[in-house]
Design a protein around this motif. Structure first.
Motif, short mmCIF file in Angstrom:
data_model
loop_
_atom_site.label_atom_id
_atom_site.label_comp_id
_atom_site.label_asym_id
_atom_site.label_seq_id
_atom_site.Cartn_x
_atom_site.Cartn_y
_atom_site.Cartn_z
N PHE A 65 0.82 -1.21 0.00
CA PHE A 65 0.00 0.00 0.00
C PHE A 65 0.85 1.27 0.00
CE2 PHE A 65 -3.23 -2.68 2.53
CZ PHE A 65 -3.90 -3.06 1.38
N SER A 66 2.12 1.15 0.38
CA SER A 66 2.98 2.33 0.51
C SER A 66 3.43 2.88 -0.83
CB SER A 66 4.23 1.98 1.34
OG SER A 66 3.87 1.66 2.66
N CYS A 67 3.51 4.19 -0.90
CA CYS A 67 4.06 4.90 -2.06
C CYS A 67 5.30 5.64 -1.56
CB CYS A 67 3.05 5.89 -2.63
SG CYS A 67 1.54 5.13 -3.19
N VAL A 68 6.45 5.02 -1.67
CA VAL A 68 7.69 5.56 -1.10
C VAL A 68 8.02 6.93 -1.69
CG1 VAL A 68 10.15 5.16 -0.75
CG2 VAL A 68 8.55 3.25 -0.63
N GLU A 69 7.90 7.05 -3.03
CA GLU A 69 8.25 8.32 -3.68
C GLU A 69 7.38 9.47 -3.18
OE1 GLU A 69 6.62 5.83 -5.92
OE2 GLU A 69 8.42 4.71 -5.52
N LYS A 70 6.12 9.18 -2.98
CA LYS A 70 5.18 10.23 -2.56
C LYS A 70 5.12 10.38 -1.04
CE LYS A 70 2.19 9.50 -6.54
NZ LYS A 70 0.85 9.11 -6.98
N LYS A 71 5.83 9.50 -0.35
CA LYS A 71 5.80 9.51 1.11
C LYS A 71 4.37 9.45 1.63
CE LYS A 71 10.14 11.93 1.39
NZ LYS A 71 10.85 13.14 1.68
N SER A 72 3.62 8.49 1.09
CA SER A 72 2.23 8.32 1.49
C SER A 72 1.88 6.84 1.47
CB SER A 72 1.31 9.10 0.55
OG SER A 72 1.39 8.59 -0.77
N ILE A 73 0.72 6.55 1.98
CA ILE A 73 0.18 5.20 1.92
C ILE A 73 -1.24 5.31 1.41
CG2 ILE A 73 -0.53 5.18 4.34
CD1 ILE A 73 0.42 2.15 4.27
N CYS A 74 -1.58 4.43 0.47
CA CYS A 74 -2.88 4.50 -0.19
C CYS A 74 -3.59 3.16 -0.03
CB CYS A 74 -2.70 4.84 -1.67
SG CYS A 74 -4.27 4.96 -2.55
N PHE A 75 -4.74 3.22 0.60
CA PHE A 75 -5.55 2.02 0.79
C PHE A 75 -6.66 2.00 -0.27
CE2 PHE A 75 -3.84 3.09 4.96
CZ PHE A 75 -3.16 1.91 5.25
N PRO A 76 -6.76 0.90 -1.01
CA PRO A 76 -7.79 0.82 -2.05
C PRO A 76 -9.20 0.93 -1.46
CG PRO A 76 -6.20 -0.98 -2.26
CD PRO A 76 -5.92 -0.28 -0.96
N GLN A 77 -10.10 1.49 -2.23
CA GLN A 77 -11.49 1.69 -1.82
C GLN A 77 -12.10 0.39 -1.31
OE1 GLN A 77 -14.35 0.48 -3.66
NE2 GLN A 77 -15.85 1.52 -2.38
N GLY A 78 -11.85 -0.71 -1.99
CA GLY A 78 -12.43 -2.00 -1.57
C GLY A 78 -11.94 -2.44 -0.20
N PHE A 79 -10.66 -2.24 0.07
CA PHE A 79 -10.08 -2.60 1.36
C PHE A 79 -10.67 -1.75 2.48
CE2 PHE A 79 -6.71 -1.88 4.57
CZ PHE A 79 -6.52 -3.18 5.01
N ILE A 80 -10.69 -0.44 2.26
CA ILE A 80 -11.23 0.48 3.27
C ILE A 80 -12.72 0.22 3.49
CG2 ILE A 80 -11.85 2.93 3.59
CD1 ILE A 80 -9.03 2.37 4.52
#
Length: 128
Positions: A65-80
């Motif tokens: 889920f991590s986006c190292v370049e953007k320094k963020s973490i993104c959880f898919p809509q289905g997971f959330i």
């Protein structure tokens, strides 16, 4: 959780307010799902329930889920959405237990289409 008996009007129509929030604890790989329900009569809340469920995320999944370049973490809509559904189910049980042997035990949380509330992926910025 709160019951405000003085705000309850037996003759009034019952309205339901619903809200969702999400949070993270990146140090422990935890996602928090928070749901708020308010039952109202004549725009006055008489029953409030806010439930937070914390979900531990397996290390490899967290990395996915991590986006190292953007320094963020993104959880898919289905997971959330799935976490939100589990939280709603937990809220139903809490509501039943907290109102047991009271006149407010007749109230229940209806089926909620969580995708009406969680329409997209959820991203959190990570601090270094």
């Amino acid at each position: 959780f709160a019951v405000i008996e003085s705000a309850f009007n037996e003759k009034g129509d019952i309205q339901l307010g619903v809200g969702f929030e999400f949070g993270i604890d990146p140090d422990h790989r935890v996602v928090a799902s928070i749901v708020r329900f308010e039952l109202l009569t004549q725009n006055n809340p008489f029953l409030l329930i806010h439930v937070r469920c914390d979900f531990s995320v397996e290390e490899n999944a967290w990395k996915e889920f991590s986006c190292v370049e953007k320094k963020s973490i993104c959880f898919p809509q289905g997971f959330i959405s799935h976490l939100a559904v589990l939280t709603v189910g937990t809220a139903r049980g809490i509501l039943h237990a907290k109102t047991e042997n009271s006149r407010f035990n007749e109230f229940f949380l209806p089926t909620i289409n969580v995708t009406d509330f969680v329409k997209e992926d959820v991203t959190f910025e990570l601090k270094e």
